[in-house]
Design a protein around this motif. Sequence first.
Motif, mmCIF file in Angstrom:
data_model
loop_
_atom_site.group_PDB
_atom_site.id
_atom_site.type_symbol
_atom_site.label_atom_id
_atom_site.label_comp_id
_atom_site.label_asym_id
_atom_site.label_seq_id
_atom_site.Cartn_x
_atom_site.Cartn_y
_atom_site.Cartn_z
ATOM 1 N N MET A 14 40.232 34.137 39.989
ATOM 2 C CA MET A 14 38.872 33.673 40.238
ATOM 3 C C MET A 14 37.904 34.854 40.322
ATOM 4 O O MET A 14 36.808 34.816 39.746
ATOM 5 C CB MET A 14 38.830 32.860 41.540
ATOM 6 N N LYS A 15 38.308 35.930 40.999
ATOM 7 C CA LYS A 15 37.456 37.130 41.085
ATOM 8 C C LYS A 15 37.166 37.677 39.693
ATOM 9 O O LYS A 15 36.031 38.043 39.369
ATOM 10 C CB LYS A 15 38.142 38.204 41.927
ATOM 11 N N ILE A 29 28.745 37.076 37.679
ATOM 12 C CA ILE A 29 28.397 36.594 39.022
ATOM 13 C C ILE A 29 28.831 37.632 40.047
ATOM 14 O O ILE A 29 30.017 37.889 40.217
ATOM 15 C CB ILE A 29 29.057 35.232 39.320
ATOM 16 N N ARG A 30 27.857 38.226 40.713
ATOM 17 C CA ARG A 30 28.152 39.257 41.694
ATOM 18 C C ARG A 30 28.428 38.636 43.061
ATOM 19 O O ARG A 30 27.959 37.522 43.353
ATOM 20 C CB ARG A 30 26.975 40.228 41.800
ATOM 21 N N PRO A 31 29.187 39.327 43.905
ATOM 22 C CA PRO A 31 29.427 38.807 45.261
ATOM 23 C C PRO A 31 28.113 38.598 45.999
ATOM 24 O O PRO A 31 27.141 39.350 45.784
ATOM 25 C CB PRO A 31 30.252 39.918 45.922
ATOM 26 N N PRO A 56 48.381 32.135 46.485
ATOM 27 C CA PRO A 56 46.932 32.234 46.725
ATOM 28 C C PRO A 56 46.323 33.534 46.209
ATOM 29 O O PRO A 56 45.255 33.528 45.583
ATOM 30 C CB PRO A 56 46.820 32.135 48.252
ATOM 31 N N ARG A 57 46.986 34.673 46.462
ATOM 32 C CA ARG A 57 46.430 35.963 46.056
ATOM 33 C C ARG A 57 46.219 36.023 44.547
ATOM 34 O O ARG A 57 45.179 36.453 44.062
ATOM 35 C CB ARG A 57 47.353 37.098 46.516
ATOM 36 N N SER A 69 35.421 36.577 46.052
ATOM 37 C CA SER A 69 34.975 37.955 45.830
ATOM 38 C C SER A 69 35.326 38.863 47.008
ATOM 39 O O SER A 69 35.401 40.085 46.853
ATOM 40 C CB SER A 69 33.463 38.001 45.607
ATOM 41 N N PHE A 70 35.524 38.279 48.187
ATOM 42 C CA PHE A 70 35.779 39.081 49.382
ATOM 43 C C PHE A 70 37.265 39.261 49.672
ATOM 44 O O PHE A 70 37.628 39.842 50.699
ATOM 45 C CB PHE A 70 35.079 38.445 50.587
#
Length: 442
Positions: free
Chosen positions: A323-324, A332-334, A316-317, A297-298
């Motif tokens: 996934m985000k 699902i929030r950060p 990866p990005r 999320s970050f």
Amino acid sequence: MEIKELQKIIQENGVVGAGGAGFPTYMKLTDKADTILMNCAECEPLLKLHRQLLEKHAYEIMKTFHMVAETVGASEAIIGIKRSYTQTVNALKQHIEEFPGMRIHLLDEVYPMGDEVVLIYEATGRVVRPGGLPIEQGVAVFNVETLYNVYRAVESGKPVTDKYVSVVAEVNKPVTVRVPLGCTLEEVVEQAGGITVKDPVYFVGGPMMGRIGQPSDPVTKTTNAILILPKDHLIVQKKQRTSSIDLKRAASICCQCNTCTDLCPRNNLGHPIDPARFMRAASNHDFQDLNPYINASFCSSCGVCEMYACPQSLAPRTLLADMKGGLRNAGIRPPQGVQPVPVKESREYRKVPEERLMARLGLTRYDKNAPLDETLVPVPKVRILLSQHIGAPAQAIVKAGDQVERGQMIGAPANGLSVGIHASITGKVTEVTDRYIVIAKM
């Protein structure tokens, strides 16, 4: 001017962040900001319009920046600009003494300097917490074109009806042009003297964080650049890969070198995003520790890990973005209240030089002048999206058959976070849907 008065002018005239996701600018105006930052870092390679616009309209933009600082009560106004933009820096220096509390902060030629979290640290030494907003650190960030749009709204009552767009790469005459919102990408590219490759790919935005578009796509308030690339270009190939295959490639060839994390700009600022741990966990279907997934999320999606760092050309990005998206869809929030660890001492040695980045991406030969032409490009028809910003779409207030004038509001701000949308040409409304409004010249 009072904050609420300026907020109303900006909202009704449709001013949003012109360089990123289109966050409504009026919401950034608050007396909690003790520092305001002008972003002229031109974050991505090949993008030129902000330095060009600031050089040509230095006084007007600086005057507006100073006005915003006085309105919110900020004690300091900082212009963050790369030291290599010498002509623009010289234009700023001619007026800087006229605006007390304003200073120029020279930035290195590294990527992603235009990421506001990175820019804030470079210019102020403050670290925005993971998942946090700049205002939590008392900072508000505005880019150059956004401030120019505020200037036009305040001084002349002119709403946002056009966009500056750089057209570069495989074109005969790279150029930065001013076009009506809602015209097609193809109409913009025509201003660059023709395409030089067969089967061109329209790459919208910067080469690191942009997307593949279609010639018929409309220009929006956040369209900064169009790169015309051959279909076999490295950047195009990376964008067209399949995530399921990328995951299998990671499982088979990731050498665990950790370079993606070592060079991650947010990780080096102490944020818990760790691309290497995520790739290791995801490729091995390891769910014993969920933090590598949750911390996706970050990720800022800057692309350093995927486009520059990885020696195996893994993604990866892209996988982090998947996934985000999955976390958001699952509700699902950060994690809240996560604090950064201290900034890494090695950060200064892990910055990505833009010159080297362009060479690695095969872009060096495209780094040419793209002179600014402010003549508004005429077009016969526009398709104006009602959602060109973060928040609720504007609500159409015209119907098919109506005659409208350029600058007339055609979409009113909705309840909540929203801004107005305006006609970019004079003509007749031919179609109205819940997504867009079509206007044709008569």
